[in-house]
Design a protein around this motif. Sequence first.
Motif, mmCIF file in Angstrom:
data_model
loop_
_atom_site.group_PDB
_atom_site.id
_atom_site.type_symbol
_atom_site.label_atom_id
_atom_site.label_comp_id
_atom_site.label_asym_id
_atom_site.label_seq_id
_atom_site.Cartn_x
_atom_site.Cartn_y
_atom_site.Cartn_z
ATOM 1 N N LEU A 145 10.733 -2.770 -6.664
ATOM 2 C CA LEU A 145 9.712 -1.741 -6.530
ATOM 3 C C LEU A 145 8.592 -2.271 -5.652
ATOM 4 O O LEU A 145 7.951 -3.270 -5.967
ATOM 5 N N HIS A 146 8.362 -1.592 -4.523
ATOM 6 C CA HIS A 146 7.290 -1.965 -3.605
ATOM 7 C C HIS A 146 6.074 -1.093 -3.905
ATOM 8 O O HIS A 146 6.163 0.134 -3.899
ATOM 9 N N TYR A 147 4.964 -1.761 -4.158
ATOM 10 C CA TYR A 147 3.718 -1.072 -4.523
ATOM 11 C C TYR A 147 2.659 -1.407 -3.483
ATOM 12 O O TYR A 147 2.380 -2.574 -3.225
ATOM 13 N N ASN A 171 14.634 6.201 -22.543
ATOM 14 C CA ASN A 171 15.085 5.337 -23.629
ATOM 15 C C ASN A 171 15.554 3.980 -23.115
ATOM 16 O O ASN A 171 16.590 3.453 -23.505
ATOM 17 N N ILE A 172 14.771 3.429 -22.196
ATOM 18 C CA ILE A 172 15.119 2.162 -21.551
ATOM 19 C C ILE A 172 13.961 1.187 -21.692
ATOM 20 O O ILE A 172 12.803 1.559 -21.497
ATOM 21 N N GLU A 173 14.284 -0.033 -22.048
ATOM 22 C CA GLU A 173 13.289 -1.104 -22.001
ATOM 23 C C GLU A 173 13.448 -1.834 -20.679
ATOM 24 O O GLU A 173 14.563 -2.195 -20.302
ATOM 25 N N ILE A 174 12.339 -2.051 -19.992
ATOM 26 C CA ILE A 174 12.418 -2.735 -18.701
ATOM 27 C C ILE A 174 11.512 -3.949 -18.711
ATOM 28 O O ILE A 174 10.568 -4.047 -19.505
ATOM 29 N N SER A 175 11.810 -4.868 -17.854
ATOM 30 C CA SER A 175 10.908 -5.995 -17.600
ATOM 31 C C SER A 175 10.599 -5.990 -16.113
ATOM 32 O O SER A 175 11.478 -5.735 -15.286
ATOM 33 N N MET A 176 9.340 -6.231 -15.787
ATOM 34 C CA MET A 176 8.899 -6.227 -14.394
ATOM 35 C C MET A 176 8.147 -7.520 -14.107
ATOM 36 O O MET A 176 7.224 -7.879 -14.847
ATOM 37 N N LYS A 177 8.535 -8.193 -13.076
ATOM 38 C CA LYS A 177 7.797 -9.387 -12.673
ATOM 39 C C LYS A 177 7.573 -9.360 -11.162
ATOM 40 O O LYS A 177 8.385 -8.825 -10.398
ATOM 41 N N ILE A 178 6.454 -9.926 -10.775
ATOM 42 C CA ILE A 178 6.087 -9.950 -9.355
ATOM 43 C C ILE A 178 6.887 -11.034 -8.656
ATOM 44 O O ILE A 178 6.876 -12.199 -9.061
ATOM 45 N N VAL A 179 7.603 -10.648 -7.603
ATOM 46 C CA VAL A 179 8.391 -11.625 -6.835
ATOM 47 C C VAL A 179 7.795 -11.886 -5.461
ATOM 48 O O VAL A 179 8.145 -12.863 -4.806
ATOM 49 N N ASN A 180 6.889 -11.007 -5.037
ATOM 50 C CA ASN A 180 6.245 -11.233 -3.740
ATOM 51 C C ASN A 180 4.917 -10.483 -3.707
ATOM 52 O O ASN A 180 4.789 -9.392 -4.256
ATOM 53 N N GLN A 181 3.935 -11.092 -3.071
ATOM 54 C CA GLN A 181 2.609 -10.486 -2.990
ATOM 55 C C GLN A 181 2.007 -10.841 -1.637
ATOM 56 O O GLN A 181 1.767 -12.001 -1.337
ATOM 57 N N GLU A 183 -0.501 -9.217 1.951
ATOM 58 C CA GLU A 183 -1.460 -8.238 2.466
ATOM 59 C C GLU A 183 -0.985 -7.786 3.828
ATOM 60 O O GLU A 183 -0.615 -8.602 4.668
ATOM 61 N N GLU A 184 -0.992 -6.462 4.023
ATOM 62 C CA GLU A 184 -0.545 -5.906 5.289
ATOM 63 C C GLU A 184 -1.683 -5.145 5.942
ATOM 64 O O GLU A 184 -2.440 -4.440 5.277
ATOM 65 N N GLU A 185 -1.805 -5.304 7.234
ATOM 66 C CA GLU A 185 -2.869 -4.627 7.968
ATOM 67 C C GLU A 185 -2.463 -3.187 8.231
ATOM 68 O O GLU A 185 -1.407 -2.917 8.782
ATOM 69 N N GLU A 186 -3.308 -2.269 7.765
ATOM 70 C CA GLU A 186 -3.041 -0.847 7.969
ATOM 71 C C GLU A 186 -4.214 -0.214 8.698
ATOM 72 O O GLU A 186 -5.199 -0.882 9.022
ATOM 73 N N ARG A 187 -4.108 1.102 8.888
ATOM 74 C CA ARG A 187 -5.149 1.800 9.641
ATOM 75 C C ARG A 187 -6.503 1.701 8.957
ATOM 76 O O ARG A 187 -7.537 1.576 9.601
ATOM 77 N N THR A 188 -6.513 1.744 7.633
ATOM 78 C CA THR A 188 -7.779 1.729 6.897
ATOM 79 C C THR A 188 -8.172 0.328 6.445
ATOM 80 O O THR A 188 -9.085 0.161 5.655
ATOM 81 N N GLY A 189 -7.479 -0.679 6.921
ATOM 82 C CA GLY A 189 -7.795 -2.050 6.545
ATOM 83 C C GLY A 189 -6.607 -2.710 5.877
ATOM 84 O O GLY A 189 -5.474 -2.234 5.953
ATOM 85 N N LYS A 190 -6.868 -3.826 5.205
ATOM 86 C CA LYS A 190 -5.796 -4.564 4.560
ATOM 87 C C LYS A 190 -5.359 -3.849 3.292
ATOM 88 O O LYS A 190 -6.167 -3.385 2.509
ATOM 89 N N LYS A 191 -4.035 -3.777 3.122
ATOM 90 C CA LYS A 191 -3.459 -3.108 1.949
ATOM 91 C C LYS A 191 -2.605 -4.115 1.198
ATOM 92 O O LYS A 191 -1.812 -4.841 1.787
ATOM 93 N N GLU A 192 -2.811 -4.151 -0.125
ATOM 94 C CA GLU A 192 -2.037 -5.074 -0.958
ATOM 95 C C GLU A 192 -0.615 -4.548 -1.116
ATOM 96 O O GLU A 192 -0.402 -3.380 -1.415
ATOM 97 N N HIS A 193 0.343 -5.441 -0.896
ATOM 98 C CA HIS A 193 1.760 -5.086 -1.018
ATOM 99 C C HIS A 193 2.368 -5.988 -2.091
ATOM 100 O O HIS A 193 2.504 -7.189 -1.897
ATOM 101 N N ILE A 194 2.727 -5.379 -3.220
ATOM 102 C CA ILE A 194 3.318 -6.120 -4.336
ATOM 103 C C ILE A 194 4.771 -5.691 -4.484
ATOM 104 O O ILE A 194 5.078 -4.499 -4.468
ATOM 105 N N VAL A 195 5.645 -6.658 -4.643
ATOM 106 C CA VAL A 195 7.052 -6.366 -4.883
ATOM 107 C C VAL A 195 7.390 -6.794 -6.308
ATOM 108 O O VAL A 195 7.215 -7.961 -6.678
ATOM 109 N N PHE A 196 7.837 -5.819 -7.124
ATOM 110 C CA PHE A 196 8.240 -6.089 -8.501
ATOM 111 C C PHE A 196 9.767 -6.107 -8.585
ATOM 112 O O PHE A 196 10.444 -5.266 -7.979
#
Length: 676
Positions: A145-147, A171-181, A183-196
């Motif tokens: 999941l890219h956030y 009815n699902i249990e999930i686990s989420m952990k960050i595998v990559n974090q 910063e990407e430069e966008e039109r409005t400035g730097k945007k945080e990019h988190i990969v779960f």
Amino acid sequence: YGFINTCLKSLVVEKYGEETWEKLRLQAGVQDSFLTFEVYKDEITMQLVDKACKVLGVPADIVLREFGKYFFEFCKRSGYDHMLRTLGGNLYEFIENLDALHSYLSLSYQAKKKSRGFGFVCFFPQEMNAPSFRVEKNEDGSMHLHYYSDRRGLCHIVPGIIGAAALDFFNIEISMKIVNQTEEEERTGKKEHIVFLVTQNPLFPCKERNEFSSSSQCLVDSEKQIENQLNKEDLEKAKNANGDRGNSVCPVKKSHWKTLRGIITLGKGKLLRGFDPVYPKSLWIDTKTFCNGLPFHMVFDKELKVKQAGVSIQKIVPGLQTMGICLDQYFRIVHPEVPFTISSIQKFINSQFVFQTRREMMPESWKERPMLELRGQMMWMEPLQCMLYLCSPLLRTLQELEERQMHIADIAPHDVTRDLILLNQQRLAEMELSSQLERKKEELRILSKHLEEEKKKTEALLYAMLPQHVANQLKEGKRVEAGEFKECTILFSDVVTFTNICAQCEPIQIVLMLNSMYLRFDRLTTVHDVYKVETIGDAYMVVGGVPVPVPTHAERVANFALGMIMAAKGVQNPVSGSPIQIRVGIHTGPVLAGVVGEKMPRYCLFGDTVNIASRMESHGVPSKIHLSSSAYQCLKYKNFEIAERGEIEVKGKGKMHTYFLIRNKSATENEIMGRP
């Protein structure tokens, strides 16, 4: 929006109590309540989260994760339940359509307040800049999941909300952990990019687990029976078709029975989920009809060169009539915030894209109008190596339609944008009414709070004049009956040489002296729990055992009298500059007590006990506590040091045997004065 801060308040109050919320908000320096549709500064929410971590002593990631879980439930309770449930049939589809939900919420809220957007997962109001999501399925059944968010440090909210949604809806249990974090430069400035990395495990309810285990043999028999009925070719085909869909439902390995149950036959051999679409050998629609039927669409290649455009978009942007022009010369991408390239568009192919016309490329007639925005989906056509953008005008209200000098007729009859504009107009009126009602409710709440504060002040003043139970009876319009008290202790005091002091001082000096003395005495009444009856000039009258009978009335009044002697030493005589001296007299006996008068009612004591107590004070000695024999009898075994005075002539009473109270042998000065 205030909806978010209200949710945070509700979480704190529900889990930790009103006192914790009050402490938290005071430290954050924010108000107690928030209006749902009112836009508040991001700093307020940030401050609340920061102070919550400090007050609760919990790390920020845990606070945010818990808030995420609670926010999901809060949204359901607030009327978003059905909207969330219908986002997708499985977790993959749910996440894939979060951007569409953000787009809708931004559309609704933006129409109300044209300054900020609103997100389901990223809860902070933004300038139409909701978070973006991109989900990828992996071969092992997990998901990435890219956030994307321009607010850093809030990524821990995502596992809270997604986890709660997975458990509740699927009815699902999930686990989420960050595998990559990154910063990407966008039109409005730097945007945080988190990969779960999202991994999922099935969770069966207790009832379902029991049924599943108890009927396992039955299920095995059913499996075999169905396998025999289905021919091998159709079964394999159906399994493959369902398997593809299963990857999108959730990366969980299904049991054989679950697979069979999903592909059970209905009718004569037609599989319920084994659907194969049928395509015509050639497209039975001509170019003109296509461009008229889909008036807002564009086709462009890898170099962004326009190959085709609908008639309505050509009318608004005449430059599109020149085939081969570059699309990015006439439009910019508003959402998602990605570069205008084919690769970036393909990366977010499942997101809704919002295009906005460039002012410098619009006809002269459009120069003064708001720019047109288009919203729709991208579809990559592999055989043609081109991208199809199916879109509609992004219009929320009739006012926006008029501002762009457009009409309902410019939108295709099949396009639900026509209905959306009309329905949203009605919804805006309802939202405005709701907002007004909410403001009125808040004003009434504040007014009610102020009234309650004033009521408490009034009651405090009333209770200072009358006993509480008497005051309550009078407030209810009841008549207060006089009551007889078989035994109580009454105290009188006055200032020695008060008449001489008055003759030599200014009135204001007398007032200041008495006020200083009475403030000290009033505090002592609270310390020793005695009732102040009245003050007349320099005379101070107190009773113990009235209006609430207590067996320790004499001890309370005696301790209060000792405190008075000590307190008087702190009051200065305005004539001599030395501490004033007081006389104190105490007597124990029966009295009759009741309320006298209707205007300025007073709670008065009647009986010979009052007279004798007054005589004890008038026949007393400066800085001494004069006791009658009845008061002495109540105190002689109570650990007080008492000196005998002997017989004295008392006016109107003849000879009386009296005593002096010296000290309390078991209490310190601080205890007598009520000091810590």
